[in-house]
Design a protein around this motif. Structure first.
Motif, PDB file in Angstrom:
ATOM      1  N   LYS A 235       0.811  -1.219   0.000  1.00 42.92           N
ATOM      2  CA  LYS A 235       0.000   0.000   0.000  1.00 42.92           C
ATOM      3  C   LYS A 235       0.841   1.266   0.000  1.00 42.92           C
ATOM      4  CE  LYS A 235      -0.595   0.211   5.054  1.00 42.92           C
ATOM      5  NZ  LYS A 235      -1.569   0.237   6.161  1.00 42.92           N
ATOM      6  N   TYR A 236       2.152   1.136  -0.050  1.00 49.28           N
ATOM      7  CA  TYR A 236       3.033   2.304  -0.021  1.00 49.28           C
ATOM      8  C   TYR A 236       4.069   2.143  -1.124  1.00 49.28           C
ATOM      9  CZ  TYR A 236       5.640   6.196   2.073  1.00 49.28           C
ATOM     10  OH  TYR A 236       6.247   7.407   2.309  1.00 49.28           O
ATOM     11  N   PRO A 237       4.403   3.232  -1.848  1.00 47.16           N
ATOM     12  CA  PRO A 237       5.354   3.097  -2.966  1.00 47.16           C
ATOM     13  C   PRO A 237       6.725   2.627  -2.486  1.00 47.16           C
ATOM     14  CG  PRO A 237       4.960   5.413  -2.425  1.00 47.16           C
ATOM     15  CD  PRO A 237       3.943   4.619  -1.656  1.00 47.16           C
ATOM     16  N   ALA A 238       7.330   1.751  -3.272  1.00 38.72           N
ATOM     17  CA  ALA A 238       8.648   1.197  -2.921  1.00 38.72           C
ATOM     18  C   ALA A 238       9.741   2.197  -3.284  1.00 38.72           C
ATOM     19  CB  ALA A 238       8.866  -0.128  -3.642  1.00 38.72           C
ATOM     20  N   VAL A 239       9.807   3.272  -2.500  1.00 39.67           N
ATOM     21  CA  VAL A 239      10.808   4.315  -2.720  1.00 39.67           C
ATOM     22  C   VAL A 239      11.692   4.420  -1.490  1.00 39.67           C
ATOM     23  CG1 VAL A 239       9.408   5.663  -4.340  1.00 39.67           C
ATOM     24  CG2 VAL A 239       9.170   6.036  -1.878  1.00 39.67           C
ATOM     25  N   ASP A 240      12.773   5.190  -1.609  1.00 42.00           N
ATOM     26  CA  ASP A 240      13.660   5.482  -0.480  1.00 42.00           C
ATOM     27  C   ASP A 240      14.236   4.227   0.160  1.00 42.00           C
ATOM     28  OD1 ASP A 240      12.938   8.131  -0.916  1.00 42.00           O
ATOM     29  OD2 ASP A 240      11.294   8.033   0.509  1.00 42.00           O
ATOM     30  N   GLY A 241      14.500   3.196  -0.676  1.00 43.66           N
ATOM     31  CA  GLY A 241      15.099   1.979  -0.157  1.00 43.66           C
ATOM     32  C   GLY A 241      14.169   1.130   0.671  1.00 43.66           C
ATOM     33  N   LEU A 242      12.851   1.399   0.613  1.00 43.90           N
ATOM     34  CA  LEU A 242      11.899   0.696   1.465  1.00 43.90           C
ATOM     35  C   LEU A 242      11.844  -0.792   1.127  1.00 43.90           C
ATOM     36  CD1 LEU A 242       9.860   1.128   3.719  1.00 43.90           C
ATOM     37  CD2 LEU A 242       8.120   1.553   1.985  1.00 43.90           C
ATOM     38  N   SER A 243      12.000  -1.150  -0.159  1.00 47.00           N
ATOM     39  CA  SER A 243      11.924  -2.559  -0.539  1.00 47.00           C
ATOM     40  C   SER A 243      13.047  -3.380   0.072  1.00 47.00           C
ATOM     41  CB  SER A 243      11.954  -2.687  -2.072  1.00 47.00           C
ATOM     42  OG  SER A 243      13.137  -2.106  -2.588  1.00 47.00           O
ATOM     43  N   CYS A 244      14.169  -2.732   0.404  1.00 51.22           N
ATOM     44  CA  CYS A 244      15.304  -3.440   0.997  1.00 51.22           C
ATOM     45  C   CYS A 244      15.304  -3.367   2.525  1.00 51.22           C
ATOM     46  CB  CYS A 244      16.620  -2.853   0.480  1.00 51.22           C
ATOM     47  SG  CYS A 244      16.863  -3.043  -1.301  1.00 51.22           S
ATOM     48  N   GLN A 245      14.478  -2.506   3.078  1.00 54.19           N
ATOM     49  CA  GLN A 245      14.527  -2.243   4.514  1.00 54.19           C
ATOM     50  C   GLN A 245      14.218  -3.488   5.332  1.00 54.19           C
ATOM     51  OE1 GLN A 245      12.693   1.464   5.617  1.00 54.19           O
ATOM     52  NE2 GLN A 245      11.817   0.587   7.465  1.00 54.19           N
ATOM     53  N   PHE A 246      13.221  -4.270   4.894  1.00 51.99           N
ATOM     54  CA  PHE A 246      12.814  -5.443   5.657  1.00 51.99           C
ATOM     55  C   PHE A 246      13.810  -6.590   5.471  1.00 51.99           C
ATOM     56  CE2 PHE A 246       9.170  -2.826   4.790  1.00 51.99           C
ATOM     57  CZ  PHE A 246       8.544  -2.753   6.026  1.00 51.99           C
ATOM     58  N   LEU A 247      14.420  -6.671   4.293  1.00 51.09           N
ATOM     59  CA  LEU A 247      15.472  -7.670   4.075  1.00 51.09           C
ATOM     60  C   LEU A 247      16.669  -7.365   4.963  1.00 51.09           C
ATOM     61  CD1 LEU A 247      15.412  -7.912   0.160  1.00 51.09           C
ATOM     62  CD2 LEU A 247      13.852  -8.915   1.836  1.00 51.09           C
ATOM     63  N   ASP A 263      25.962 -14.162   2.916  1.00 49.88           N
ATOM     64  CA  ASP A 263      26.717 -13.587   1.810  1.00 49.88           C
ATOM     65  C   ASP A 263      25.912 -13.628   0.515  1.00 49.88           C
ATOM     66  OD1 ASP A 263      28.839 -13.131   3.478  1.00 49.88           O
ATOM     67  OD2 ASP A 263      29.848 -15.024   3.003  1.00 49.88           O
ATOM     68  N   GLY A 264      25.941 -12.496  -0.183  1.00 51.21           N
ATOM     69  CA  GLY A 264      25.335 -12.420  -1.511  1.00 51.21           C
ATOM     70  C   GLY A 264      23.903 -11.942  -1.539  1.00 51.21           C
ATOM     71  N   TRP A 265      23.282 -11.744  -0.366  1.00 55.48           N
ATOM     72  CA  TRP A 265      21.882 -11.346  -0.421  1.00 55.48           C
ATOM     73  C   TRP A 265      21.692  -9.956  -1.004  1.00 55.48           C
ATOM     74  CZ3 TRP A 265      19.278  -7.254   1.691  1.00 55.48           C
ATOM     75  CH2 TRP A 265      19.893  -6.539   2.703  1.00 55.48           C
ATOM     76  N   ARG A 266      22.651  -9.067  -0.786  1.00 58.48           N
ATOM     77  CA  ARG A 266      22.514  -7.703  -1.322  1.00 58.48           C
ATOM     78  C   ARG A 266      22.536  -7.705  -2.847  1.00 58.48           C
ATOM     79  NH1 ARG A 266      22.683  -3.803   2.367  1.00 58.48           N
ATOM     80  NH2 ARG A 266      23.595  -4.225   4.414  1.00 58.48           N
ATOM     81  N   SER A 267      23.479  -8.411  -3.426  1.00 56.09           N
ATOM     82  CA  SER A 267      23.566  -8.442  -4.889  1.00 56.09           C
ATOM     83  C   SER A 267      22.359  -9.159  -5.488  1.00 56.09           C
ATOM     84  CB  SER A 267      24.865  -9.115  -5.333  1.00 56.09           C
ATOM     85  OG  SER A 267      24.946 -10.422  -4.810  1.00 56.09           O
ATOM     86  N   ASN A 268      21.887 -10.228  -4.826  1.00 57.67           N
ATOM     87  CA  ASN A 268      20.712 -10.950  -5.339  1.00 57.67           C
ATOM     88  C   ASN A 268      19.471 -10.072  -5.312  1.00 57.67           C
ATOM     89  OD1 ASN A 268      22.361 -13.151  -5.628  1.00 57.67           O
ATOM     90  ND2 ASN A 268      21.540 -14.295  -3.882  1.00 57.67           N
ATOM     91  N   ALA A 269      19.341  -9.255  -4.264  1.00 53.65           N
ATOM     92  CA  ALA A 269      18.149  -8.412  -4.103  1.00 53.65           C
ATOM     93  C   ALA A 269      18.358  -7.002  -4.630  1.00 53.65           C
ATOM     94  CB  ALA A 269      17.755  -8.355  -2.635  1.00 53.65           C
ATOM     95  N   ASN A 270      19.556  -6.701  -5.145  1.00 56.89           N
ATOM     96  CA  ASN A 270      19.876  -5.369  -5.667  1.00 56.89           C
ATOM     97  C   ASN A 270      19.655  -4.301  -4.601  1.00 56.89           C
ATOM     98  OD1 ASN A 270      20.742  -3.514  -7.598  1.00 56.89           O
ATOM     99  ND2 ASN A 270      18.658  -3.150  -8.349  1.00 56.89           N
ATOM    100  N   CYS A 271      20.229  -4.534  -3.419  1.00 56.86           N
ATOM    101  CA  CYS A 271      20.080  -3.617  -2.296  1.00 56.86           C
ATOM    102  C   CYS A 271      21.433  -3.059  -1.886  1.00 56.86           C
ATOM    103  CB  CYS A 271      19.458  -4.338  -1.091  1.00 56.86           C
ATOM    104  SG  CYS A 271      17.729  -4.806  -1.324  1.00 56.86           S
ATOM    105  N   TYR A 272      21.466  -1.766  -1.615  1.00 55.19           N
ATOM    106  CA  TYR A 272      22.661  -1.123  -1.108  1.00 55.19           C
ATOM    107  C   TYR A 272      22.574  -1.072   0.411  1.00 55.19           C
ATOM    108  CZ  TYR A 272      19.049   2.354  -1.786  1.00 55.19           C
ATOM    109  OH  TYR A 272      17.850   3.014  -1.815  1.00 55.19           O
TER     110      TYR A 272
END
Length: 583
Positions: A235-247, A263-272
């Motif tokens: 219900k909220y736009p996936a902006v400001d890194g929100l999609s990676c916040q819970f990961l 190891d590798g979860w950041r690259s797999n999920a494209n999260c900084y």
């Protein structure tokens, strides 16, 4: 933490067999038994995952008690929730450590900012002991650590997620009060629509059920984190890194329990790394988010704060007229929403620049009617006003933000004198004159001995002699007032622009422009406040061939000229006429 338990068994056989005795058989068992009990609470976005793994959402903007435990007395952890881009969703905003002794508060805020009451602290990776709390900061966020007897509580905050981790003796579960103890109280907002079978749309959160996160499933149940993620992102736009916040929150919980780094979860999920707004400090009415152009981060207005202005299509515009120093205040984040940099804002005098408060990010611009009027003009209507305009230079247009202040008008008269400067065109030989009159019929000419009062309407005639008005028209392209004879003076006030009256000056009228060899205009007399001496009225004139051309500028109702109706001037060297009056 684990304790090594070694159990040794001895089996002895004393039966004699000939001349031999059976060997003693030794059995040793090694076992890893937990020596401490770990308790974890995660708060991320609008959701709380309490120590029992229950999930709830906070839907209002308030301060809540997050955790209080007698295992670590004299400290209580609070948290605040505020809106960001939308008014109907609240996000974790800051964490407060309230110390009973000596009665101080430590604030963990956005951007890695830490305050001891009102004092901003400088932290680094080396822990500092502040009133029994160890504080440290690195590129991932801020950590606060407190200990009492056999218990240790660690609070981590990266601006988006708070995780409270308590370690204590095995078998002695700490008593926890607050949202971390029971997230359904006091707001009781359990997601009744959620069932395990109903979650067929995960809004991108189901990645927590996949590798490499599966390596941690035996230690940390992913379902509460999937639920928290889905409830927000659906219900909220996936902006400001929100999609990676819970990961990020799940990966860190995993590392706390099992020391797995996934190891590798950041690259797999494209999260900084989540603390991407580290050291960017926004004001209380702002939050840090991704820049819409993809270039780093910036401070955005919170939705509730901005709505009071956007409803009126305003950028702030609060004017303080209480003293000689008049001040206009604008909202910095609203200006930035429009692509306007405060560094490009100035008054009529370009040296009068806007300034931004480093804490509130409000933009102010000030002029002093006594010492630095910045091109202020006195306008008299029903009530006298001081008028100025804040200008913003933004390609390809220059825009105006006008504002006024009440003003007690002085008793001033103007001694009117006339001087002329005429330049002849390169094609025709003609003479241009400008005359001023105190009546609309142009019968009472203004002379050297005529007194003209401030705000008195004066009519002007521009006339070209020596031309055939059947074939040629005189077009007044522009007229403006300056404080020096130079057209590039520091003070300039426009009266006619592109053949049309300045729409911001309601006293200004233009007649018969481009229709014959004479045209007329009128306006109420004024002065540049704080400047005495001559004021120069300067007009640029062009000649236009009437054949197959419409020489009259076409102006819309607000006085601006339509580009499609541009007259085709044939005079490459416009005439310049200057008239001066003294104050």
């Amino acid at each position: 933490e684990f304790t090594i338990i070694m159990l040794t068994f001895y089996l002895s056989n004393t039966r004699q067999i000939g001349s031999y005795t059976d060997d003693v058989i030794l059995f040793t068992y090694l076992s890893l038994v937990p020596s401490t009990r770990c308790t974890l609470c995660t708060v991320t976005g609008p959701t709380v995952i309490d120590i029992h793994g229950h999930v709830n959402s906070v839907q209002d903007r308030c301060v809540y008690s997050l955790i209080k435990t007698p295992s670590i007395p004299d400290i209580q952890v609070y948290t605040t929730f505020q809106e960001r881009r939308r008014k109907d969703v609240s996000f974790l905003d800051r964490v407060i450590l309230s110390l009973d002794n000596p009665g101080v508060n430590i604030y963990l805020e956005q951007g890695g900012k830490v305050q001891l009451d009102n004092i901003t602290m400088a932290l680094n990776a080396t822990a500092q002991l502040v009133h029994s709390v160890e504080l440290s900061k690195d590129q991932t966020g801020v950590t606060a650590k407190m200990s009492h007897l056999n218990y240790t509580m660690t609070v981590f905050f990266d601006g988006y997620t708070a995780q409270i981790y308590i370690k204590g003796p095995i078998g002695q579960a700490p008593l926890v009060e607050g949202l971390c103890g029971n997230s359904s109280r006091p707001f009781n907002l359990l997601l009744s629509w959620y069932t395990a079978d109903a979650f067929h749309i995960y809004c991108g959160c189901n990645v927590l059920k996949e590798a490499p996160f599966t390596a941690c499933h035996s230690n940390i149940d992913p379902e509460p984190y999937v639920m928290a993620c889905t409830n927000t992102l659906c219900k909220y736009p996936a902006v400001d890194g929100l999609s990676c916040q819970f990961l990020e929150a799940y990966a860190r919980a995993c590392s706390l329990y099992s020391n797995l780094t996934l190891d590798g979860w950041r690259s797999n999920a494209n999260c900084y790394p989540q603390a991407f707004c580290q050291d960017r400090f926004c004001s209380a009415h702002e939050f840090c988010g991704e820049n819409s152009n993809g270039d780093g981060t910036r401070c955005y207005c919170r939705a509730l704060f901005a709505s009071a202005y956007t409803a009126q299509n305003s950028l702030g515009g609060v004017v303080n007229c209480s003293s000689n120093a008049r001040t206009l205040t604008l909202v910095g984040c609203l200006l930035e929403d429009q692509g306007i940099s405060y560094t490009n804002l100035h008054l009529y005098e370009k040296a009068c620049l806007a300034q931004m408060d480093p804490v509130t990010h409000m933009v102010t611009i000030t002029f002093d009617i006594e010492t630095n009027p910045c091109g202020t003009i006195i306008k008299v209507g029903v009530s006298p006003l001081l008028s100025n305009s804040q200008q913003v230079t933004r390609c390809p247009l220059e825009e105006l933000i006008g504002f006024t202040c009440p003003f007690v008008i002085p008793d001033i008269t103007i001694d009117f004198s006339v001087t002329f400067k005429v330049k002849s065109g390169s094609i025709w030989n003609y003479t241009v004159t400008m005359m001023a009159y105190t009546d609309p019929g142009h019968t009472q000419a203004v002379g050297k001995d005529t007194e003209v009062h401030l705000n008195q309407k004066v009519w002007f005639e521009l006339k070209a002699d020596g031309l055939d008005d059947k074939n040629v028209a005189l077009v007044t392209d522009s007229c403006f007032a300056t404080n020096t004879p130079s057209p590039n003076s520091s003070l300039i006030y426009d009266l006619i622009m592109n053949g049309c009256a300045n729409p911001t000056d309601k006293t200004m009228t233009v007649e018969s422009n481009g229709q014959g060899t004479a045209n007329y205009f009128s306006f109420n007399m004024f002065q540049f406040y704080g400047n005495t001496g001559d004021i120069y009225l300067q007009c640029r004139l062009n000649l236009c061939l009437k054949e197959n051309n419409s020489c009259a500028p076409s102006c819309n109702p607000n006085g601006r000229r339509r580009r499609s109706a541009m007259s085709k001037y044939k005079d490459e060297n416009p005439a310049m006429v200057i008239m001066a009056w003294s104050t």
